[in-house]
Design an enzyme around this catalytic site. Structure first.
Site, PDB file in Angstrom:
ATOM      1  N   ASP A 113      -7.629  -1.786   0.099  1.00  0.00           N
ATOM      2  CA  ASP A 113      -6.416  -2.646   0.540  1.00  0.00           C
ATOM      3  C   ASP A 113      -7.168  -3.816   0.705  1.00  0.00           C
ATOM      4  O   ASP A 113      -8.153  -3.989   1.314  1.00  0.00           O
ATOM      5  CB  ASP A 113      -5.766  -2.179   1.896  1.00  0.00           C
ATOM      6  CG  ASP A 113      -4.840  -3.009   2.682  1.00  0.00           C
ATOM      7  OD1 ASP A 113      -4.911  -4.461   2.437  1.00  0.00           O
ATOM      8  OD2 ASP A 113      -3.963  -2.298   3.277  1.00  0.00           O
ATOM      9  N   HIS A 143       0.753  -1.116  -0.112  1.00  0.00           N
ATOM     10  CA  HIS A 143      -0.125   0.076  -0.049  1.00  0.00           C
ATOM     11  C   HIS A 143       0.837   1.084   0.061  1.00  0.00           C
ATOM     12  O   HIS A 143       0.242   2.448  -0.034  1.00  0.00           O
ATOM     13  CB  HIS A 143      -1.050   0.003   1.084  1.00  0.00           C
ATOM     14  CG  HIS A 143      -2.380   0.530   0.761  1.00  0.00           C
ATOM     15  ND1 HIS A 143      -3.550   0.272   1.684  1.00  0.00           N
ATOM     16  CD2 HIS A 143      -2.680   1.311  -0.115  1.00  0.00           C
ATOM     17  CE1 HIS A 143      -4.421   0.894   1.169  1.00  0.00           C
ATOM     18  NE2 HIS A 143      -3.967   1.563  -0.185  1.00  0.00           N
ATOM     19  N   ASP A 155      -3.471   3.496   7.883  1.00  0.00           N
ATOM     20  CA  ASP A 155      -2.048   3.746   7.071  1.00  0.00           C
ATOM     21  C   ASP A 155      -1.701   5.178   7.118  1.00  0.00           C
ATOM     22  O   ASP A 155      -1.363   5.699   6.043  1.00  0.00           O
ATOM     23  CB  ASP A 155      -2.289   3.334   5.712  1.00  0.00           C
ATOM     24  CG  ASP A 155      -2.308   1.885   5.412  1.00  0.00           C
ATOM     25  OD1 ASP A 155      -1.923   1.102   6.431  1.00  0.00           O
ATOM     26  OD2 ASP A 155      -2.488   1.259   4.505  1.00  0.00           O
ATOM     27  N   ASP A 175      -9.966  -0.489   4.257  1.00  0.00           N
ATOM     28  CA  ASP A 175      -8.780  -1.039   4.731  1.00  0.00           C
ATOM     29  C   ASP A 175      -8.834  -1.154   6.242  1.00  0.00           C
ATOM     30  O   ASP A 175      -9.744  -0.814   6.886  1.00  0.00           O
ATOM     31  CB  ASP A 175      -7.545   0.090   5.006  1.00  0.00           C
ATOM     32  CG  ASP A 175      -6.195  -0.483   4.806  1.00  0.00           C
ATOM     33  OD1 ASP A 175      -5.924  -1.488   5.504  1.00  0.00           O
ATOM     34  OD2 ASP A 175      -5.202   0.060   4.139  1.00  0.00           O
ATOM     35  N   HIS A 193      -6.605  -1.020   8.181  1.00  0.00           N
ATOM     36  CA  HIS A 193      -5.622  -0.211   8.832  1.00  0.00           C
ATOM     37  C   HIS A 193      -5.869   1.326   8.170  1.00  0.00           C
ATOM     38  O   HIS A 193      -6.218   1.513   7.077  1.00  0.00           O
ATOM     39  CB  HIS A 193      -4.235  -0.857   8.359  1.00  0.00           C
ATOM     40  CG  HIS A 193      -3.860  -2.011   8.768  1.00  0.00           C
ATOM     41  ND1 HIS A 193      -4.273  -3.096   7.725  1.00  0.00           N
ATOM     42  CD2 HIS A 193      -3.670  -2.686   9.743  1.00  0.00           C
ATOM     43  CE1 HIS A 193      -3.809  -4.147   8.236  1.00  0.00           C
ATOM     44  NE2 HIS A 193      -3.359  -4.034   9.503  1.00  0.00           N
ATOM     45  N   ASP A 233      -6.689  -6.409   2.493  1.00  0.00           N
ATOM     46  CA  ASP A 233      -6.964  -6.642   3.865  1.00  0.00           C
ATOM     47  C   ASP A 233      -8.076  -6.379   4.542  1.00  0.00           C
ATOM     48  O   ASP A 233      -8.522  -6.460   5.750  1.00  0.00           O
ATOM     49  CB  ASP A 233      -5.470  -6.631   4.672  1.00  0.00           C
ATOM     50  CG  ASP A 233      -5.400  -5.275   5.120  1.00  0.00           C
ATOM     51  OD1 ASP A 233      -6.098  -4.416   5.104  1.00  0.00           O
ATOM     52  OD2 ASP A 233      -4.064  -5.083   5.247  1.00  0.00           O
ATOM     53  N   HIS A 266       4.333   1.386   4.086  1.00  0.00           N
ATOM     54  CA  HIS A 266       3.056   1.066   3.762  1.00  0.00           C
ATOM     55  C   HIS A 266       2.176   1.196   4.641  1.00  0.00           C
ATOM     56  O   HIS A 266       0.828   1.347   4.697  1.00  0.00           O
ATOM     57  CB  HIS A 266       2.738  -0.447   3.148  1.00  0.00           C
ATOM     58  CG  HIS A 266       2.733  -1.632   4.458  1.00  0.00           C
ATOM     59  ND1 HIS A 266       1.975  -2.738   4.131  1.00  0.00           N
ATOM     60  CD2 HIS A 266       3.002  -1.575   5.487  1.00  0.00           C
ATOM     61  CE1 HIS A 266       2.170  -3.597   5.381  1.00  0.00           C
ATOM     62  NE2 HIS A 266       2.858  -2.783   6.217  1.00  0.00           N
ATOM     63  N   GLU A 286      -1.928  -5.169  -1.958  1.00  0.00           N
ATOM     64  CA  GLU A 286      -1.553  -6.014  -0.656  1.00  0.00           C
ATOM     65  C   GLU A 286      -2.171  -7.683  -1.134  1.00  0.00           C
ATOM     66  O   GLU A 286      -2.197  -8.293  -0.034  1.00  0.00           O
ATOM     67  CB  GLU A 286      -2.275  -5.519   0.567  1.00  0.00           C
ATOM     68  CG  GLU A 286      -1.814  -4.109   1.030  1.00  0.00           C
ATOM     69  CD  GLU A 286      -0.123  -4.373   1.578  1.00  0.00           C
ATOM     70  OE1 GLU A 286       0.371  -5.230   1.947  1.00  0.00           O
ATOM     71  OE2 GLU A 286       0.327  -3.255   1.848  1.00  0.00           O
TER      72      GLU A 286
HETATM   73  N1  ARG Z   1      -0.219   0.168  11.584  1.00  0.00           N
HETATM   74  C1  ARG Z   1       0.739  -0.762  10.954  1.00  0.00           C
HETATM   75  C2  ARG Z   1       2.173  -0.330  10.619  1.00  0.00           C
HETATM   76  O1  ARG Z   1       2.145   1.038  10.475  1.00  0.00           O
HETATM   77  C3  ARG Z   1       0.192  -1.576  10.049  1.00  0.00           C
HETATM   78  C4  ARG Z   1       0.201  -1.273   8.521  1.00  0.00           C
HETATM   79  C5  ARG Z   1      -0.570  -2.110   7.670  1.00  0.00           C
HETATM   80  N2  ARG Z   1      -0.514  -1.374   6.284  1.00  0.00           N
HETATM   81  C6  ARG Z   1      -1.135  -2.199   5.188  1.00  0.00           C
HETATM   82  N3  ARG Z   1      -0.968  -1.424   4.030  1.00  0.00           N
HETATM   83  N4  ARG Z   1      -1.304  -3.489   5.221  1.00  0.00           N
HETATM   84  O2  ARG Z   1       3.120  -0.802  10.373  1.00  0.00           O
HETATM   85 MN    MN Z   2      -3.483  -0.579   3.480  1.00  0.00          MN
HETATM   86 MN    MN Z   3      -4.264  -3.034   5.450  1.00  0.00          MN
HETATM   87 MN    MN Z   4      -0.230  -5.121   4.635  1.00  0.00          MN
END
Ligand code: ARG
Ligand code: MN
Ligand code: MN
Ligand code: MN
Length: 311
Positions: free
Chosen positions: A234, A100, A132, A128, A130, A236, A145, A279
């Protein structure tokens, strides 16, 4: 319609191998063929995957805690101009990731093009598990990411060109026109940022409470019904039941149908200018079926965003 495709085989925004093979897996399973022959789009740009190997420097030490900073910055700088070129031609832009972190470049490219072509700021729908939105300073992992929204919006900045200093004001997105959907794993530092800036976010709690139909109406109302929209999805965001083959899976996510609905709704607005699907990491599933399931889900989301399932 005309579709600009950018296939980004890039994994440098996080530590796990294999996410660079995501675009090839999506394309090999027939995605572009279907887009061309069943959905009737005219495809421009690379049907070959960009691997950006020429942009990886001999040495790339951590900087402000970020991992692979020179590489991620250089890849995104090039990606921003690829996306910009498509968008400036009036094409809808589809970017297949890759991790990402590549949304730094895709958002920069579509924000600049929309300002020039339409005289408008883009709205961003970020789907997502998350947020990010870590800055280099709030991130615990140092994985970029987890930071793309911070860099794309200017919450994180650096003066040095080789460390994202190439992102100029005309490439930035506004956090006021950003909406999150599907959040369920947000770091403490990120929660603080979301609160401080009053950023609109629909977590899984909100999806359960209101249903995805109402959530999308509220999301669109926030962004505005005449705003160009960049959808950054994303995989996920989906529950690992539907998309297990991804680097940072989180239980309790969207069903595939809810994910498809988000994409259908985004298409239906008629305001889409860009789509990212990121992702997908075919090498991470514990079973072959899990990898195929994830690729199939990714293809379904993209086809829905391009209008497949609407009658
Ligand atoms: N918040 C966590 C980090 O900053 C996980 C980020 C996951 N991001 C993603 N694009 N899957 O490392
Ligand atoms: Mn993401
Ligand atoms: Mn994510
Ligand atoms: Mn990821």
């Amino acid at each position: 319609g005309d579709l600009g495709v950018v296939a980004v085989g890039f994994s440098g925004g996080q530590p796990k191998d294999g996410v660079d093979a995501g675009p090839a897996a999506l394309i090999d399973s027939g995605l572009l063929h279907e887009i061309r022959h069943e959905l009737g789009y005219q495809i421009h740009g690379d049907t070959d995957v960009n691997l950006y190997h020429d942009l990886v420097p001999a040495s790339d030490p951590d900087y402000r805690g970020m991992k692979n900073p020179l590489t991620v910055s250089a890849v995104n700088k090039q990606l921003a101009s690829q996306v910009y070129e498509h968008a400036a031609e009036g094409r809808l832009v589809l970017t297949l990731g890759g991790d990402h972190s590549i949304a730094i470049g895709t958002l920069a490219g579509s924000a600049k093009a929309a300002r020039e072509r339409l005289g408008r700021e883009i709205g961003v729908i970020w789907v997502d598990a998350h947020a990010d939105i870590n800055t280099p300073e709030t991130s615990d992992s140092g994985n970029i990411h987890g930071m793309p929204v911070a860099f794309a919006s200017g919450l994180a900045k650096d003066d040095k060109d080789e460390y994202f200093g190439w992102i100029t004001d005309d490439m930035r997105v506004s956090v006021n026109k950003l909406v999150y959907i599907g959040l369920r794993d947000v770091d403490a530092g990120e929660k603080k940022i979301l609160r401080q800036h009053g950023i609109k976010a629909f977590s899984m709690y909100d999806v359960d409470r209101h249903g995805i139909g109402r959530v999308m109406e509220m999301a669109l109302a926030h962004i505005g019904t005449d705003t160009p929209i960049h959808l950054s999805f994303d995989v996920d965001a989906l529950d690992p039941m539907w998309a297990p083959s991804t680097g940072t899976p989180v239980r309790g996510g969207l069903t595939l149908r809810e994910g498809d609905y988000i994409c259908e709704f985004a298409h239906q607005t008629g305001q889409l200018v860009a789509i990212d699907l990121v992702e997908v990491n075919p090498s991470l599933a514990t079973t072959e079926a899990g990898a195929l399931e994830t690729i199939r889900a990714g293809c379904s989301l993209v086809r829905c965003a391009l209008g497949e399932t609407l009658l």
